[in-house]
Design a protein around this motif. Structure first.
Motif, short mmCIF file in Angstrom:
data_model
loop_
_atom_site.label_atom_id
_atom_site.label_comp_id
_atom_site.label_asym_id
_atom_site.label_seq_id
_atom_site.Cartn_x
_atom_site.Cartn_y
_atom_site.Cartn_z
N PRO A 125 0.74 -1.17 0.11
CA PRO A 125 -0.01 0.06 -0.02
C PRO A 125 0.79 1.34 0.06
O PRO A 125 1.87 1.22 0.49
CB PRO A 125 -0.68 -0.19 1.33
CG PRO A 125 -0.19 -0.86 2.08
CD PRO A 125 0.79 -1.95 1.21
N PRO A 126 0.44 2.35 -0.67
CA PRO A 126 1.31 3.65 -0.65
C PRO A 126 1.55 3.88 0.95
O PRO A 126 0.55 3.67 1.69
CB PRO A 126 0.03 4.60 -1.18
CG PRO A 126 -1.35 4.05 -0.89
CD PRO A 126 -1.14 2.51 -1.17
N GLN A 127 2.68 4.45 1.14
CA GLN A 127 3.13 4.76 2.45
C GLN A 127 2.56 6.23 2.97
O GLN A 127 2.89 7.34 2.28
CB GLN A 127 4.49 5.03 2.48
CG GLN A 127 5.33 3.48 2.47
CD GLN A 127 4.91 2.66 3.66
OE1 GLN A 127 5.03 2.98 4.94
NE2 GLN A 127 4.69 1.39 3.11
N ILE A 128 1.45 6.16 3.95
CA ILE A 128 1.02 7.58 4.26
C ILE A 128 1.72 7.86 5.79
O ILE A 128 1.63 7.06 6.53
CB ILE A 128 -0.68 7.41 4.45
CG1 ILE A 128 -1.06 6.73 3.11
CG2 ILE A 128 -1.29 8.53 4.93
CD1 ILE A 128 -2.56 6.24 3.45
N PRO A 129 2.15 9.13 5.63
CA PRO A 129 2.79 9.40 6.97
C PRO A 129 1.71 9.60 8.11
O PRO A 129 0.68 9.76 7.80
CB PRO A 129 3.49 10.85 6.54
CG PRO A 129 3.13 11.03 5.17
CD PRO A 129 2.38 10.23 4.59
N PRO A 130 2.24 9.01 9.01
CA PRO A 130 1.22 9.10 10.35
C PRO A 130 0.75 10.66 10.55
O PRO A 130 1.42 11.63 10.36
CB PRO A 130 2.08 8.66 11.57
CG PRO A 130 3.42 8.67 11.15
CD PRO A 130 3.68 8.64 9.68
N ALA A 131 -0.41 10.59 11.18
CA ALA A 131 -1.10 12.18 11.27
C ALA A 131 -0.26 12.88 11.95
O ALA A 131 -0.06 14.09 11.74
CB ALA A 131 -2.52 11.80 11.89
N ALA A 171 2.76 13.04 12.20
CA ALA A 171 3.90 13.94 11.57
C ALA A 171 3.51 15.11 10.60
O ALA A 171 4.26 15.82 10.24
CB ALA A 171 4.68 12.86 10.37
N LEU A 172 2.29 15.10 10.38
CA LEU A 172 1.74 16.27 9.42
C LEU A 172 0.94 17.42 10.21
O LEU A 172 0.89 18.49 9.77
CB LEU A 172 0.69 15.53 8.53
CG LEU A 172 1.36 14.95 7.36
CD1 LEU A 172 0.25 14.20 6.43
CD2 LEU A 172 2.18 15.62 6.47
N TRP A 173 0.18 17.08 11.31
CA TRP A 173 -0.66 17.89 12.14
C TRP A 173 -0.05 18.39 13.10
O TRP A 173 0.49 17.30 14.22
CB TRP A 173 -2.07 17.22 11.99
CG TRP A 173 -2.75 17.04 10.81
CD1 TRP A 173 -2.72 15.88 10.15
CD2 TRP A 173 -3.54 18.20 10.08
NE1 TRP A 173 -3.51 16.11 8.77
CE2 TRP A 173 -4.07 17.53 8.83
CE3 TRP A 173 -4.03 19.17 10.43
CZ2 TRP A 173 -4.59 18.09 8.02
CZ3 TRP A 173 -4.63 20.21 9.54
CH2 TRP A 173 -5.16 19.50 8.44
N ALA A 174 -0.23 19.41 13.49
CA ALA A 174 0.00 20.08 14.87
C ALA A 174 -1.21 20.23 15.62
O ALA A 174 -2.20 20.81 15.10
CB ALA A 174 0.66 21.10 14.88
N ILE A 175 -1.29 19.99 16.99
CA ILE A 175 -2.60 19.98 17.88
C ILE A 175 -2.33 21.05 19.06
O ILE A 175 -1.47 20.67 19.69
CB ILE A 175 -3.16 18.67 18.12
CG1 ILE A 175 -3.32 17.83 17.10
CG2 ILE A 175 -4.55 18.98 18.94
CD1 ILE A 175 -3.57 16.40 17.47
N CYS A 176 -3.09 22.19 18.93
CA CYS A 176 -2.80 23.06 19.96
C CYS A 176 -3.33 22.49 21.19
O CYS A 176 -4.22 22.09 21.59
CB CYS A 176 -3.43 24.54 19.87
SG CYS A 176 -3.43 25.37 21.06
N PRO A 177 -2.31 22.19 22.40
CA PRO A 177 -2.72 21.51 23.65
C PRO A 177 -3.91 22.25 24.44
O PRO A 177 -4.33 21.77 25.29
CB PRO A 177 -1.37 21.43 24.48
CG PRO A 177 -0.37 22.22 23.71
CD PRO A 177 -0.70 22.62 22.58
N MET A 194 -3.97 22.20 12.94
CA MET A 194 -3.40 22.78 11.94
C MET A 194 -2.14 21.93 11.21
O MET A 194 -1.60 21.44 12.05
CB MET A 194 -2.95 24.25 12.30
CG MET A 194 -1.87 24.31 13.06
SD MET A 194 -1.99 25.76 14.27
CE MET A 194 -2.61 24.89 15.75
N PRO A 195 -1.92 22.32 10.17
CA PRO A 195 -0.62 21.72 9.60
C PRO A 195 0.59 22.13 10.22
O PRO A 195 0.63 23.05 10.90
CB PRO A 195 -0.41 22.11 8.03
CG PRO A 195 -1.99 22.80 7.63
CD PRO A 195 -2.43 23.23 9.03
#
Lengths: 276, 279
Positions: free
Chosen positions: A10-16, A18-24, A30-31
């Motif tokens: 399957p195509p390698q999808i980077p884990p979420a 690695a892509l998304w920042a979540i404000c604690p 947001m990316p």
């Protein structure tokens, strides 16, 4: 070949993560690139996120003036401490490899808006910014050098507290650093303490709260005991803004909440007011 | 049928207690507390109240008294003897008001060149909403600074639980004495086990790993002297335990008498400076 036996990878999808920042603080997504581009500040709620020590130094010290000192001072495993998850030594060596730092505070001489200073910046990524014997030693030496060279001292704190892997001697660093800061202040030199997210436990209960002025960034967590410990003790829910920068300012323990972009100018202005 | 092994008297003789055994002894409700030290160590005592700001904290008490012929300020955590007292003093967990009272009295002692003797016995500083709002962190931090620079002799006795920052706030001094079965730690064994073992029940392992007993702390240089306790622990004979403390404190004060106040502060700093200096 049956459809369900498809053999291609399957195509390698980077884990979420690695892509998304979540404000604690406000949980908005947001990316990661957008978070970084905004200097680790949440564009929705203005929470000022954590910075690596070197990022902070680049933002506070005048360009090309920072000269690191005491890099030879590192951790000490004098208790040969190990717990259920492994050795302290292994953990701290992994941290050193990951962060490139050898202790939880980076110290150096520099200029801030043209004012000479001794600057210390803690890095939360190094063992939770914990206060170990090496951290305490770097701070005590910084106070002594600052006295000798008549430099104002500025420390950016970010820490969960004392480093329990180093036992009683980590607790003793609270006394050692407070004594060193006290002697510095007695000689008429200023100490500006910047409590960044988070500054708690043994660090807030020693040098971080001893500034001639204590300043912080929006929404930083600052306190002594942890929220859960307190809730378990008093069996009450605490207000949502408990131990926030804003809460501490309201109760009189913070001189000013300063936005990240204004911090350097604010420190320089204060040093100017005081004649340094 | 296997013969039942008869326990030999040798097997029953006291072996060196484990770190967790000492934690239990240090927390024993029958152990001498501040009231006992005031009774047996001092010839007379007048308690003074309040931080001059908001409150008189019962978790930390202080006052002036006479100890073996000299006038001293005594400060100590107060666990309380009855349930009512336990509640009023939060089992010796001081509020910021307690530390501010301690600082106020310490500065008063400095003014009149009275030595300070502190008795340390607390699970930790009180973790509560009001404590945070009134600046628990700032009060402890300021206390460390004040005691480090105080221009009068300070003798510290760790008598029971030396619980982290809440203990250290009145434990910076020229001589740090520790009762044989007292413990002194950066974090409680239960707290450490909860974080690093993810299981509070592993407290005995954490207690060993943290090195919190008097002999271990003496080896590490965190304390200066161990005060022996009666066989089986101080709770077996409070009076004898307190008199041993009195003897040790009086000897420490004699020793500090000879040192001028400025030199005292320098020496105190040099000692703190040497703790954890491996570099």
């Amino acid at each position: 070949m049956a459809w369900f036996e498809k053999n291609e990878t399957p195509p390698q999808i980077p884990p979420a993560k690695a892509l998304w920042a979540i404000c604690p603080k406000c949980m908005s997504h947001m990316p990661k690139a957008a978070w970084k581009a905004n200097n680790s500040i949440c564009p929705k709620c203005n929470y000022h996120g954590r910075l690596a020590a070197r990022e902070r130094i680049a933002q506070v010290a005048d360009e090309g003036t920072f000269a690191e000192v005491f890099r030879e001072v590192s951790y000490s495993d004098h208790l040969e401490f190990h717990d259920a998850t492994g050795d302290y030594k292994t953990k701290v060596e992994a941290t050193i490899a990951k962060t490139g730092e050898k202790e939880s505070v980076v110290m150096g001489t520099c200029e801030i808006g043209g004012h000479k200073a001794m600057l210390g910046v803690m890095d939360f990524a190094f063992m939770g910014g914990s206060l170990g014997t090496g951290t305490g030693e770097r701070i005590a030496r910084a106070c002594e050098q600052a006295r000798k060279e008549r430099r104002p001292l500025v420390i950016f704190s970010a820490s969960g507290g004392a480093r329990m892997h180093e036992g009683i001697l980590s607790l003793m660093q609270m006394a050692k650093t407070s004594a060193a800061i006290g002697l510095l202040k007695e000689e008429g030199l200023p100490f500006i303490s910047v409590l960044t997210d988070p500054t708690t436990g043994g660090v807030s209960a020693s040098y971080a709260m001893l500034g001639d002025i204590n300043i912080t960034e929006p929404k930083a967590l600052i306190g002594f005991a942890g929220r859960r410990v307190i809730e378990n003790t008093i069996h009450q829910k605490l207000p949502p803004d408990f131990q926030s920068a804003e809460y501490l300012e309201k109760h009189g323990f913070i001189d000013k909440i300063v936005e990240r972009k204004d911090l350097k100018a604010f420190i320089a202005k204060m040093l100017n007011y005081w004649g340094f | 049928m296997a013969t039942k092994k008869k326990q030999t008297p040798a097997a029953k003789t006291v072996k060196t207690p484990s770190a967790m055994d000492r934690v239990k002894l240090a927390r024993d409700a029958k152990r001498p507390h501040i009231g006992d030290f005031i009774n047996y160590v001092l010839d007379d005592f007048e308690e003074l109240h309040g931080d001059r700001l908001v409150n008189d904290d019962r978790g930390l008490v202080g006052g002036f008294g006479t100890l073996a012929g000299r006038h001293v300020l005594v400060l100590g955590h107060n666990k309380g003897e009855t349930v009512e007292e336990n509640m009023a003093s939060n089992f010796g967990m001081a509020n910021p008001d307690g530390y501010r009272k301690a600082m106020r009295l310490a500065k008063l002692a400095e003014k009149f060149h009275c030595p300070v003797v502190t008795f340390v016995d607390t699970p930790g500083a009180y973790p509560g909403r009001e404590a945070e709002e009134r600046g628990q962190a700032e009060a402890i931090a300021k206390s460390l600074e004040v005691f480090a620079l105080l221009k009068t002799p300070v003798v510290v006795v760790i008598t029971g639980e030396g619980g982290s920052g809440g203990a250290l706030a009145i434990a910076v001094g020229d001589k740090v004495l520790m009762m044989e079965n007292a413990v002194y730690s950066v974090i409680s064994p239960e707290g450490c086990a909860g974080i690093l073992w993810r299981d509070g029940a592993k407290a005995p392992e954490a207690a060993e790993a943290l090195k919190i007993t008097a002999p271990d702390l003496k080896r590490l240089g965190a304390i200066d002297e161990i005060i022996p306790e009666p066989a089986g622990g101080a709770q077996k004979n409070k009076k004898a335990a307190c008199l041993a403390v009195k003897k040790a404190v009086a000897a420490a004060l004699d020793e500090l008498d000879a040192i001028p106040c400025d030199a005292l502060v320098e020496k105190r700093y040099a000692k703190l400076r040497s703790l954890g200096n491996f570099y």
